[in-house]
Design an enzyme around this catalytic site. Structure first.
Site, mmCIF file in Angstrom:
data_model
loop_
_atom_site.group_PDB
_atom_site.id
_atom_site.type_symbol
_atom_site.label_atom_id
_atom_site.label_comp_id
_atom_site.label_asym_id
_atom_site.label_seq_id
_atom_site.Cartn_x
_atom_site.Cartn_y
_atom_site.Cartn_z
ATOM 1 N N HIS A 165 0.837 -1.218 0.000
ATOM 2 C CA HIS A 165 0.000 0.000 0.000
ATOM 3 C C HIS A 165 0.865 1.259 0.000
ATOM 4 O O HIS A 165 0.430 2.303 0.482
ATOM 5 C CB HIS A 165 -0.944 0.039 1.216
ATOM 6 C CG HIS A 165 -1.655 -1.248 1.478
ATOM 7 N ND1 HIS A 165 -2.856 -1.564 0.914
ATOM 8 C CD2 HIS A 165 -1.297 -2.323 2.234
ATOM 9 C CE1 HIS A 165 -3.234 -2.768 1.318
ATOM 10 N NE2 HIS A 165 -2.295 -3.251 2.103
ATOM 11 N N SER A 286 15.806 20.145 -18.026
ATOM 12 C CA SER A 286 14.624 20.959 -18.277
ATOM 13 C C SER A 286 15.069 22.194 -19.054
ATOM 14 O O SER A 286 16.180 22.676 -18.865
ATOM 15 C CB SER A 286 14.008 21.376 -16.940
ATOM 16 O OG SER A 286 13.295 22.584 -17.070
ATOM 17 N N LYS A 292 17.337 20.760 -12.961
ATOM 18 C CA LYS A 292 16.629 19.489 -13.145
ATOM 19 C C LYS A 292 17.456 18.400 -13.816
ATOM 20 O O LYS A 292 18.112 18.623 -14.820
ATOM 21 C CB LYS A 292 15.350 19.702 -13.971
ATOM 22 C CG LYS A 292 14.315 20.568 -13.319
ATOM 23 C CD LYS A 292 13.812 20.030 -11.976
ATOM 24 C CE LYS A 292 13.012 18.747 -12.121
ATOM 25 N NZ LYS A 292 11.735 18.988 -12.819
ATOM 26 N N GLU A 299 10.482 7.290 -17.146
ATOM 27 C CA GLU A 299 9.092 7.760 -17.306
ATOM 28 C C GLU A 299 8.511 7.267 -18.627
ATOM 29 O O GLU A 299 7.363 6.835 -18.702
ATOM 30 C CB GLU A 299 9.039 9.290 -17.278
ATOM 31 C CG GLU A 299 9.400 9.901 -15.940
ATOM 32 C CD GLU A 299 9.650 11.397 -16.087
ATOM 33 O OE1 GLU A 299 8.678 12.148 -16.253
ATOM 34 O OE2 GLU A 299 10.827 11.811 -16.043
#
Ligand code: ARG
Length: 468
Positions: A165, A286, A292, A299
């Site tokens: 969980h 970025s 970044k 992803e």
């Protein structure tokens, strides 16, 4: 308004029954050469096998079959060197290659299609293509398994919190984690191997749908093309694409496994987790925020599973309710098939080096291991082993956790009196079993994160993958 031009638009697939050429819009709409050209090598291989079989049974002469074989090999080379002019008006890969053959060999070329139809030809081509695709994916799966198993030595002593969980649950050894993925990938390999058995059946010689009156030898051509068997029913095999759906499912399951791993590593590389550092060459920046370092590859691996799920769905819907036998709808199977293969191959190719090169942030991980009461279940089992019923022990340890939460401390920071107030069995030795290291060491069962069991499993995997 018709856009047909009988003189210039007469597909070789069009017989004398037609009195007019094909409408240009139909030509554009029905062509598959833009994507099925990818099957050229398998199409040529299939045609050579067919021609040689026809010679073996005396339908062609050996010389005719050899001329066909030599010319097809010439065409193969031209395609491979990018010199072959694929034509949309010739519709598909079969007609493009056959037309080139006929242009070069005349009547001998015109004999190739004896006892054969494009319906069995396309099924044969795709079966051979999928067979190769399976073998390629299998190699990539092994590479990724090697990356996971290869990490086990360097991470041997690292303990990770494992979650249910998304809440901290129990401590596990890092290699236990890596082997969890190795096992998943192994089942992916097994699924592919099983799928391959059904793929590797020859459909050639079933002709349009009913078979042929030409005395062909299907075993002969199947053997020449490396098939393990011959399809027993022409209607069945010319109408079904279940082997493509099955492969697309195998690919989807791989993509699902990869997306779970990728998602985990995206989370693990956040400041909040700070568990892992993915090598910078597998991250991107970025355009506005100079600080970044984004885990884009992970992803995208997570995101690309969506394509494979969509492709599988398309294939399932495509064949739903199709009557026997061949229907042109089946042409729509290629793009989802190719896309799922390309997608999963690309994901696997990147996953392997990412897994091998990432660094666990052991200091950060260790500094937080005493949060989340990862040793609570071990303490409960300690009581059970001394005769306390599980439900009672479960309740008592829960109360101790509540007390520790109130005092903002670990279980091992509680007083002996606190433990004894819950269960009088507990003595000083309670402190010998608390803490994540001891909790991990206490595991015993087969398949658990017990250091001994994990070591055995790592040894087994290293042997299986030929790693030192
Ligand atoms: N392009 C077709 C396909 O992919 C090849 C078979 C065509 N057969 C036919 N009778 N038009 O299914």
């Amino acid at each position: 308004m018709s856009q047909s031009n009988p003189a210039s638009r007469s597909s070789p697939a069009q017989s004398g029954v037609f009195s007019t050429g094909t409408d240009a819009r139909v030509e554009k709409f029905t062509e598959s050469i833009s994507f099925d050209r990818r099957l050229y090598a398998h199409d040529i291989q299939g045609s050579i096998g067919h021609a040689q079989m026809l010679a073996d049974v005396g339908v062609l002469t050996a010389d005719e079959a050899n001329q066909i074989e030599a010319t097809l090999n010439e065409i193969l080379k031209e395609i491979e060197s990018g010199q072959f002019p694929f034509r949309e008006d010739l519709e598909d890969v079969h007609m493009n290659i056959e037309k080139a053959l006929v242009d070069r060999l005349g009547d001998i070329g015109r004999k190739l299609h004896t006892g054969r139809s494009r319906n069995d030809q396309i099924a044969t081509d795709t079966r051979m293509w999928v067979r190769d695709a399976i073998d390629h994916i299998d190699t990539l799966l092994v590479d990724l398994q090697k990356s996971f198993v290869g990490r086990c030595k360097q991470d041997a002593d690292t303990i990770l919190p494992a979650y249910t969980h998304m809440q901290r649950a129990q401590p596990v050894l890092a290699p236990h984690y890596w082997l969890a993925y190795t096992e998943k990938l192994e089942r992916d390999r097994q699924r592919l191997a099983d799928c391959r058995k059904r793929v590797n059946i020859c459909s050639l010689g079933t002709a349009a749908l009913a078979g042929t009156t030409i005395p062909i030898d299907r075993e002969n051509v199947a053997k020449r093309l490396g098939f393990e068997g011959v399809a027993a029913n022409s209607l069945d095999v010319s109408s079904d694409r279940d082997y493509i759906v099955e492969f697309a499912f195998c690919l989807t399951m791989i993509a699902e496994h990869l997306s779970t791993w990728a998602d985990e590593w995206v989370l693990w590389s956040t400041v909040e987790y700070d568990f892992i550092q993915i090598e910078q060459q597998f991250c991107t920046g970025s355009s506005i925020m100079p600080q970044k370092i984004n885990p884009d590859v992970c992803e995208l691996i997570r995101g690309k599973s969506a394509r494979t799920i969509g492709n599988l769905q398309s294939l399932l819907v495509l064949i739903k309710g199709l009557p026997l036998a061949y229907n042109r709808d089946l042409q729509e199977d290629k793009e989802p098939l190719f896309d799922s293969f390309d997608t999963v191959a690309a994901c696997l190719e990147l996953a392997a080096p990412i897994v091998a090169g990432a660094t666990l942030n052991v200091e950060t991980i260790n500094s937080r291991l005493d949060r989340g009461f990862l040793d609570a279940t071990t303490l409960m089992e300690f009581l059970i082993k001394q005769g306390t019923p599980q439900r009672t022990a479960h309740h008592q340890i829960g109360s101790l956790v509540a007390l520790a939460m109130k005092r903002k401390c670990r279980l091992c920071d509680l007083e002996l009196a606190d433990f004894q107030a819950e269960n009088s069995i507990l003595s000083e030795n309670v402190y010998e079993i608390l803490g994540v290291d001891k909790a991990v060491a206490a595991f015993q069962s087969y398949g658990s994160t017990s250091p001994l069991e994990v070591e055995k499993q790592v040894t087994r995997w290293k042997k299986q993958l030929n790693l030192n």
